[in-house]
Design a protein around this motif. Structure first.
Motif, PDB file in Angstrom:
ATOM      1  N   UNK A  36       0.749  -1.167   0.211  1.00 35.49           N
ATOM      2  CA  UNK A  36       0.104  -0.112   0.159  1.00 35.49           C
ATOM      3  C   UNK A  36       0.874   1.168   0.048  1.00 35.49           C
ATOM      4  N   UNK A  37       0.523   2.046  -1.002  1.00 38.80           N
ATOM      5  CA  UNK A  37       1.590   3.653  -0.953  1.00 38.80           C
ATOM      6  C   UNK A  37       1.416   3.969   0.409  1.00 38.80           C
ATOM      7  N   UNK A  38       2.613   4.433   0.998  1.00 36.98           N
ATOM      8  CA  UNK A  38       2.677   5.074   2.456  1.00 36.98           C
ATOM      9  C   UNK A  38       1.770   6.129   2.651  1.00 36.98           C
ATOM     10  N   UNK A  39       1.825   7.213   1.642  1.00 40.75           N
ATOM     11  CA  UNK A  39       1.088   8.413   1.883  1.00 40.75           C
ATOM     12  C   UNK A  39      -0.625   8.099   1.934  1.00 40.75           C
ATOM     13  N   UNK A  40      -0.872   7.089   0.888  1.00 36.28           N
ATOM     14  CA  UNK A  40      -2.189   6.932   1.124  1.00 36.28           C
ATOM     15  C   UNK A  40      -2.832   6.169   2.177  1.00 36.28           C
ATOM     16  N   UNK A  41      -1.836   5.197   2.807  1.00 30.13           N
ATOM     17  CA  UNK A  41      -2.029   4.712   3.852  1.00 30.13           C
ATOM     18  C   UNK A  41      -2.053   5.503   5.323  1.00 30.13           C
ATOM     19  N   UNK A  42      -1.379   6.386   5.186  1.00 23.09           N
ATOM     20  CA  UNK A  42      -1.391   7.447   6.237  1.00 23.09           C
ATOM     21  C   UNK A  42      -2.631   7.962   6.223  1.00 23.09           C
ATOM     22  N   UNK A  43      -3.366   8.357   5.151  1.00 26.24           N
ATOM     23  CA  UNK A  43      -4.619   9.120   5.354  1.00 26.24           C
ATOM     24  C   UNK A  43      -5.886   8.070   5.679  1.00 26.24           C
ATOM     25  N   UNK A  44      -5.622   6.965   5.270  1.00 30.94           N
ATOM     26  CA  UNK A  44      -6.617   5.744   5.573  1.00 30.94           C
ATOM     27  C   UNK A  44      -6.400   5.592   7.094  1.00 30.94           C
ATOM     28  N   UNK A  45      -5.276   5.364   7.584  1.00 28.66           N
ATOM     29  CA  UNK A  45      -5.391   5.028   9.093  1.00 28.66           C
ATOM     30  C   UNK A  45      -5.689   6.357   9.914  1.00 28.66           C
ATOM     31  N   UNK A  46      -5.612   7.082   9.521  1.00 24.69           N
ATOM     32  CA  UNK A  46      -6.205   8.554  10.378  1.00 24.69           C
ATOM     33  C   UNK A  46      -7.678   8.375  10.080  1.00 24.69           C
ATOM     34  N   UNK A  47      -8.308   7.912   9.123  1.00 21.92           N
ATOM     35  CA  UNK A  47      -9.592   7.835   8.908  1.00 21.92           C
ATOM     36  C   UNK A  47     -10.098   6.741  10.035  1.00 21.92           C
ATOM     37  N   UNK A  48      -9.256   5.655   9.933  1.00 24.31           N
ATOM     38  CA  UNK A  48      -9.679   4.518  10.833  1.00 24.31           C
ATOM     39  C   UNK A  48      -9.673   4.639  12.415  1.00 24.31           C
ATOM     40  N   UNK A  49      -8.425   5.839  12.658  1.00 24.63           N
ATOM     41  CA  UNK A  49      -8.109   6.157  14.010  1.00 24.63           C
ATOM     42  C   UNK A  49      -9.411   7.126  14.438  1.00 24.63           C
TER      43      UNK A  49
END
Length: 142
Positions: A36-49
């Motif tokens: 998973x592209x790291x920058x995209x994953x950061x956004x996704x994890x923020x939403x999950x958080x």
């Protein structure tokens, strides 16, 4: 069809579920393991958080961890969070219902009847399948 973002969110959660309760994973580890592209994953994890699925910790023992047991995280809930309603037609959505513009009467719409069955079956599977279930499924022979 689910979005790439929803697929990545589910894959990230599966990685965290594999680590065990109270264990963390660095974003780079998840990114590499799941491609998973790291920058995209950061956004996704923020939403999950924000939704209360994961927490982040700083420092040497930092990273991301699940806040809920994998048995309590259902595929349907995650898909709704990321992609919105699980419905192929707007007239079948529970949370974003909208009458189809080209439909005269829903009760007699043949297309709606078929997709209503598809939607109900899909929701049933997604709402009854947890991260823990999906981890057990990967252990089964094909």
């Amino acid at each position: 069809m689910i979005s790439q973002k929803a697929k990545y969110a589910l894959r990230a959660l599966v990685s965290l579920a594999r680590t065990g309760r109270g264990e963390t994973m660095m974003i780079g580890e998840i990114s590499k393991e799941q491609s998973i592209p790291k920058k995209f994953l950061e956004q996704i994890l923020l939403e999950l958080k924000r939704a209360g699925y994961v927490a982040s910790r700083r420092g040497r023992a930092g990273g991301y961890e699940l806040l809920m047991a994998p048995e309590r995280i259902m595929y349907g809930d995650v898909l709704r969070l990321i992609d919105g309603p699980i419905a192929p037609l707007p007239c079948l959505s529970k949370i974003a219902y909208r009458k189809c513009e080209d439909c005269r009467e829903e009760a007699s719409c043949e297309v709606r009847h078929v997709f209503e069955r598809v939607t109900l079956a899909t929701r049933e599977v997604l709402d009854q399948t947890s991260l823990a279930d999906s981890l057990r499924l990967e252990e089964l022979p094909v």
